[in-house]
Motif scaffolding. Structure first.
Motif, short mmCIF file in Angstrom:
data_model
loop_
_atom_site.label_atom_id
_atom_site.label_comp_id
_atom_site.label_asym_id
_atom_site.label_seq_id
_atom_site.Cartn_x
_atom_site.Cartn_y
_atom_site.Cartn_z
N ILE A 1 0.33 -1.42 -0.66
CA ILE A 1 -0.04 0.05 0.09
C ILE A 1 0.67 0.97 0.14
O ILE A 1 1.80 1.54 0.94
N GLN A 2 0.69 2.24 -0.87
CA GLN A 2 1.55 3.67 -0.87
C GLN A 2 0.45 4.26 -0.67
O GLN A 2 -0.64 4.26 -0.70
N ASP B 1 -3.00 5.60 -2.68
CA ASP B 1 -4.60 4.84 -2.21
C ASP B 1 -5.49 5.05 -1.64
O ASP B 1 -5.44 6.14 -0.57
N ILE C 1 -8.63 2.97 0.13
CA ILE C 1 -9.10 1.67 0.61
C ILE C 1 -10.41 1.29 1.17
O ILE C 1 -11.21 2.84 1.14
N VAL D 1 -7.61 -2.31 -2.14
CA VAL D 1 -6.81 -1.16 -2.43
C VAL D 1 -7.15 -0.18 -3.57
O VAL D 1 -7.04 -2.24 -4.19
N THR D 2 -7.12 0.49 -3.86
CA THR D 2 -6.92 0.89 -5.02
C THR D 2 -6.26 1.42 -5.45
O THR D 2 -5.72 2.05 -4.48
N ARG D 3 -5.74 1.99 -6.83
CA ARG D 3 -4.52 3.20 -7.42
C ARG D 3 -4.74 3.80 -8.48
O ARG D 3 -5.17 3.48 -9.30
N ALA E 1 0.33 6.68 -11.48
CA ALA E 1 0.29 7.38 -9.95
C ALA E 1 1.55 7.34 -9.97
O ALA E 1 2.32 8.22 -9.12
N GLU F 1 -14.01 3.57 -6.43
CA GLU F 1 -13.80 2.11 -6.25
C GLU F 1 -13.45 1.05 -7.89
O GLU F 1 -12.88 0.59 -8.29
N VAL G 1 -8.35 4.14 -12.05
CA VAL G 1 -7.73 3.75 -11.57
C VAL G 1 -7.50 2.10 -11.56
O VAL G 1 -8.33 1.53 -12.42
N THR H 1 -7.36 -2.06 -9.06
CA THR H 1 -7.07 -2.68 -8.16
C THR H 1 -5.93 -3.10 -7.43
O THR H 1 -4.87 -3.88 -8.23
N ILE H 2 -5.04 -2.41 -6.23
CA ILE H 2 -4.07 -3.37 -6.15
C ILE H 2 -4.28 -4.59 -5.22
O ILE H 2 -2.63 -5.16 -5.25
#
Length: 223
Positions: free
Chosen positions: A44-45, A48, A50, A111-113, A117, A211, A216, A218-219
């Motif tokens: 997780i960065q 991100d 959640i 978690v999405t990003r 990014a 979401e 984005v 999904t991580i």
């Protein structure tokens, strides 16, 4: 002799029961995190988003109205090397990441990003996002889902941080009337909040909108 056999049987049962619990807990932990929780959380960065499933009556109504399993969300920021989820509850606040995860149903989360990014969320942009977020810290939670800065709800908070901090619109806004408002459980919450004056044309963004955003990826998904 009989007492000894009886005592041995009890001890054997307790040991077996304890082993079963240990195995079950280990399996559950492995499903969520792998062998060690920090292994998955390291992915997780900052920046991100959640998402989780909360279990209050209002959160149930949100899930139904948006046709989604998600009812709460936050954005990850790093303060002094520690990861926090910046979230709109009562009040808007920073919650340690590990603690935030435990608030969701069965500790599940997604978690999405932002897809690009690494290029868009440089340190300067993240600093602007953090700075804008701090202007909303300690604001009251918005029970009425109004599109103003006086109070905040969870998905509104994230959308505005990206828009005002990074110049990025994560998804188009909707109107309240665009959601599934026919369910009796949703109608009960609406009646409790607004009486007969439901603001159907109010701008709204739901956790599910963020979401499923087209920009984005999904991580992590522990559902």
């Amino acid at each position: 002799m009989k007492k000894t056999k009886y005592l041995f049987a009890i001890i054997t049962f307790l040991m077996s029961f304890g082993c079963a619990l240990f195995i079950a807990n280990s399996m559950f932990g492995n499903i969520l995190f792998g062998k060690r929780p920090e292994n998955i959380l390291n992915k997780i960065q900052e920046g991100d988003m959640i998402f989780q499933t909360s279990q209050s009556k209002q959160c149930e109504a949100v899930r139904i109205a948006t046709n989604s399993k998600f009812s709460h969300c936050g954005i990850v920021f790093i303060e002094k090397g520690k990861k926090y989820v910046f979230e709109a509850v009562q009040p808007v606040k920073y919650t340690p990441l590990e603690e935030w995860i435990t608030h969701g149903k069965e500790n599940r989360f997604v978690v999405t990003r932002l897809k690009n990014a690494s290029a868009l969320l440089n340190e300067q942009t993240l600093q602007k996002m953090r700075a804008y977020g701090k202007t909303l810290n300690n604001k009251d939670y918005d029970l009425y889902f109004e599109w103003s800065d006086d109070k905040q709800y969870c998905s509104e908070l994230i959308w505005k941080i990206y828009k005002n901090g990074a110049g990025i619109e994560l998804c188009p806004l909707k109107k309240m009337k665009d959601f599934n408002l026919k369910d009796l459980r949703v109608q009960a919450i609406l009646a409790e909040r607004y009486g007969t004056k439901i603001p159907l044309d109010e701008n709204v963004v739901a956790p599910s909108d963020l979401e499923s955003s087209k920009i984005v990826t999904t991580i992590l998904d522990t559902y």
